[in-house]
Design a protein around this motif. Structure first.
Motif, mmCIF file in Angstrom:
data_model
loop_
_atom_site.group_PDB
_atom_site.id
_atom_site.type_symbol
_atom_site.label_atom_id
_atom_site.label_comp_id
_atom_site.label_asym_id
_atom_site.label_seq_id
_atom_site.Cartn_x
_atom_site.Cartn_y
_atom_site.Cartn_z
ATOM 1 N N GLN A 188 -6.623 2.384 -4.251
ATOM 2 C CA GLN A 188 -6.481 3.060 -2.952
ATOM 3 C C GLN A 188 -7.001 2.191 -1.808
ATOM 4 O O GLN A 188 -6.427 2.183 -0.729
ATOM 5 N N THR A 189 -8.070 1.436 -2.029
ATOM 6 C CA THR A 189 -8.645 0.639 -0.950
ATOM 7 C C THR A 189 -7.943 -0.698 -0.750
ATOM 8 O O THR A 189 -8.074 -1.300 0.306
ATOM 9 N N THR A 190 -7.180 -1.169 -1.750
ATOM 10 C CA THR A 190 -6.600 -2.507 -1.629
ATOM 11 C C THR A 190 -5.095 -2.544 -1.432
ATOM 12 O O THR A 190 -4.583 -3.575 -0.999
ATOM 13 N N ALA A 191 -4.369 -1.494 -1.764
ATOM 14 C CA ALA A 191 -2.909 -1.585 -1.749
ATOM 15 C C ALA A 191 -2.255 -0.427 -1.008
ATOM 16 O O ALA A 191 -2.778 0.688 -0.985
ATOM 17 N N CYS A 192 -1.098 -0.729 -0.428
ATOM 18 C CA CYS A 192 -0.239 0.312 0.128
ATOM 19 C C CYS A 192 0.504 0.969 -1.035
ATOM 20 O O CYS A 192 0.755 0.328 -2.053
ATOM 21 N N CYS A 193 0.864 2.222 -0.875
ATOM 22 C CA CYS A 193 1.586 2.925 -1.938
ATOM 23 C C CYS A 193 3.084 2.910 -1.636
ATOM 24 O O CYS A 193 3.521 3.492 -0.650
ATOM 25 N N PRO A 194 3.889 2.248 -2.488
ATOM 26 C CA PRO A 194 5.333 2.245 -2.272
ATOM 27 C C PRO A 194 5.968 3.615 -2.521
ATOM 28 O O PRO A 194 7.045 3.899 -2.027
ATOM 29 N N GLU A 195 5.284 4.464 -3.267
ATOM 30 C CA GLU A 195 5.821 5.784 -3.613
ATOM 31 C C GLU A 195 5.777 6.744 -2.418
ATOM 32 O O GLU A 195 6.765 7.368 -2.076
ATOM 33 N N CYS A 196 4.612 6.861 -1.779
ATOM 34 C CA CYS A 196 4.468 7.826 -0.679
ATOM 35 C C CYS A 196 4.265 7.150 0.675
ATOM 36 O O CYS A 196 4.015 7.822 1.677
ATOM 37 N N GLN A 197 4.349 5.819 0.712
ATOM 38 C CA GLN A 197 4.327 5.047 1.953
ATOM 39 C C GLN A 197 3.043 5.214 2.768
ATOM 40 O O GLN A 197 3.088 5.375 3.986
ATOM 41 N N VAL A 198 1.889 5.185 2.111
ATOM 42 C CA VAL A 198 0.619 5.237 2.836
ATOM 43 C C VAL A 198 -0.034 3.866 2.821
ATOM 44 O O VAL A 198 0.225 3.042 1.958
ATOM 45 N N THR A 199 -0.890 3.628 3.788
ATOM 46 C CA THR A 199 -1.585 2.357 3.920
ATOM 47 C C THR A 199 -2.868 2.367 3.095
ATOM 48 O O THR A 199 -3.304 3.432 2.636
ATOM 49 N N PRO A 200 -3.496 1.202 2.908
ATOM 50 C CA PRO A 200 -4.774 1.186 2.195
ATOM 51 C C PRO A 200 -5.782 2.127 2.845
ATOM 52 O O PRO A 200 -5.738 2.357 4.050
ATOM 53 N N GLU A 201 -6.675 2.663 2.048
ATOM 54 C CA GLU A 201 -7.719 3.617 2.440
ATOM 55 C C GLU A 201 -7.199 5.050 2.563
ATOM 56 O O GLU A 201 -7.980 5.984 2.589
ATOM 57 N N VAL A 202 -5.885 5.252 2.643
ATOM 58 C CA VAL A 202 -5.322 6.598 2.770
ATOM 59 C C VAL A 202 -4.943 7.098 1.383
ATOM 60 O O VAL A 202 -4.246 6.401 0.646
ATOM 61 N N PRO A 203 -5.390 8.306 0.997
ATOM 62 C CA PRO A 203 -5.058 8.816 -0.342
ATOM 63 C C PRO A 203 -3.560 9.071 -0.503
ATOM 64 O O PRO A 203 -2.875 9.401 0.464
ATOM 65 N N CYS A 204 -3.075 8.924 -1.714
ATOM 66 C CA CYS A 204 -1.684 9.251 -2.011
ATOM 67 C C CYS A 204 -1.471 10.748 -1.847
ATOM 68 O O CYS A 204 -2.409 11.541 -1.954
ATOM 69 N N HIS A 205 -0.221 11.124 -1.603
ATOM 70 C CA HIS A 205 0.091 12.547 -1.449
ATOM 71 C C HIS A 205 1.413 12.852 -2.118
ATOM 72 O O HIS A 205 2.217 11.964 -2.384
ATOM 73 N N ASP A 206 1.623 14.105 -2.413
ATOM 74 C CA ASP A 206 2.863 14.588 -3.005
ATOM 75 C C ASP A 206 3.345 15.736 -2.143
ATOM 76 O O ASP A 206 2.770 16.833 -2.185
ATOM 77 N N GLU A 207 4.349 15.480 -1.318
ATOM 78 C CA GLU A 207 4.905 16.468 -0.403
ATOM 79 C C GLU A 207 3.821 17.095 0.471
ATOM 80 O O GLU A 207 3.741 18.318 0.628
ATOM 81 N N GLY A 208 2.932 16.273 0.993
ATOM 82 C CA GLY A 208 1.896 16.745 1.911
ATOM 83 C C GLY A 208 0.575 17.119 1.257
ATOM 84 O O GLY A 208 -0.427 17.253 1.942
ATOM 85 N N ARG A 209 0.542 17.299 -0.061
ATOM 86 C CA ARG A 209 -0.703 17.646 -0.760
ATOM 87 C C ARG A 209 -1.380 16.367 -1.236
ATOM 88 O O ARG A 209 -0.770 15.560 -1.939
ATOM 89 N N ALA A 210 -2.646 16.184 -0.856
ATOM 90 C CA ALA A 210 -3.391 14.994 -1.284
ATOM 91 C C ALA A 210 -3.599 15.026 -2.795
ATOM 92 O O ALA A 210 -3.885 16.077 -3.369
ATOM 93 N N LEU A 211 -3.444 13.870 -3.428
ATOM 94 C CA LEU A 211 -3.651 13.757 -4.869
ATOM 95 C C LEU A 211 -5.071 13.288 -5.153
ATOM 96 O O LEU A 211 -5.675 12.585 -4.338
ATOM 97 N N THR A 212 -5.597 13.630 -6.315
ATOM 98 C CA THR A 212 -6.931 13.178 -6.700
ATOM 99 C C THR A 212 -6.891 11.783 -7.308
ATOM 100 O O THR A 212 -7.914 11.137 -7.444
ATOM 101 N N THR A 213 -5.722 11.316 -7.679
ATOM 102 C CA THR A 213 -5.531 9.979 -8.215
ATOM 103 C C THR A 213 -4.438 9.289 -7.400
ATOM 104 O O THR A 213 -3.965 9.853 -6.426
ATOM 105 N N VAL A 214 -4.053 8.102 -7.772
ATOM 106 C CA VAL A 214 -3.014 7.383 -7.033
ATOM 107 C C VAL A 214 -1.759 7.253 -7.895
ATOM 108 O O VAL A 214 -1.815 7.390 -9.116
ATOM 109 N N HIS A 215 -0.635 7.001 -7.239
ATOM 110 C CA HIS A 215 0.622 6.823 -7.965
ATOM 111 C C HIS A 215 0.579 5.548 -8.814
ATOM 112 O O HIS A 215 -0.105 4.581 -8.468
ATOM 113 N N ALA A 216 1.336 5.551 -9.895
ATOM 114 C CA ALA A 216 1.381 4.392 -10.799
ATOM 115 C C ALA A 216 1.876 3.141 -10.082
ATOM 116 O O ALA A 216 1.395 2.036 -10.336
ATOM 117 N N ARG A 217 2.794 3.297 -9.154
ATOM 118 C CA ARG A 217 3.316 2.133 -8.424
ATOM 119 C C ARG A 217 2.234 1.513 -7.536
ATOM 120 O O ARG A 217 2.266 0.325 -7.257
#
Length: 101
Positions: free
Chosen positions: A62-91
């Protein structure tokens, strides 16, 4: 700079020369409280682990990479349709590993 065995080594170089340490060790572990660059440990016995906790790997990704799945920048948690996830996407893990290599 840190002096080690009489030879000065910049901290930035020391970070990349750590022998076979998982790159997730560069962040503190939210599970066991291990400091950055220290191994994770069991909270019950204090035994040191060879691999970091999954929570630490997730925090590192989460701190080092952008998420290609949900298009968030580093430091921003991954989300699934607006709901924050407790983990990050595999991608995002894959992106973080590619960045560390």
């Amino acid at each position: 700079m840190t002096l080690h065995a009489g030879a000065p080594m910049p901290d930035s170089l020391r970070h990349f020369m750590r022998a076979k340490a998982h790159p997730a060790r560069s962040v503190p572990c939210p599970h066991c409280g291990a400091a950055a660059h220290k191994p994770c440990r069991l909270r019950t016995t204090g035994r040191l682990l060879t691999e970091p906790h999954p929570q630490r790997i997730s925090e590192w990704a989460q701190t080092t990479a952008c998420c290609p799945e949900c298009q968030v920048t580093p430091e921003v948690p991954c989300h699934d349709e607006g709901r924050a996830l407790t983990t990050v996407h595999a991608r995002r893990y894959q992106e973080a590993e590619a960045t560390a290599a």
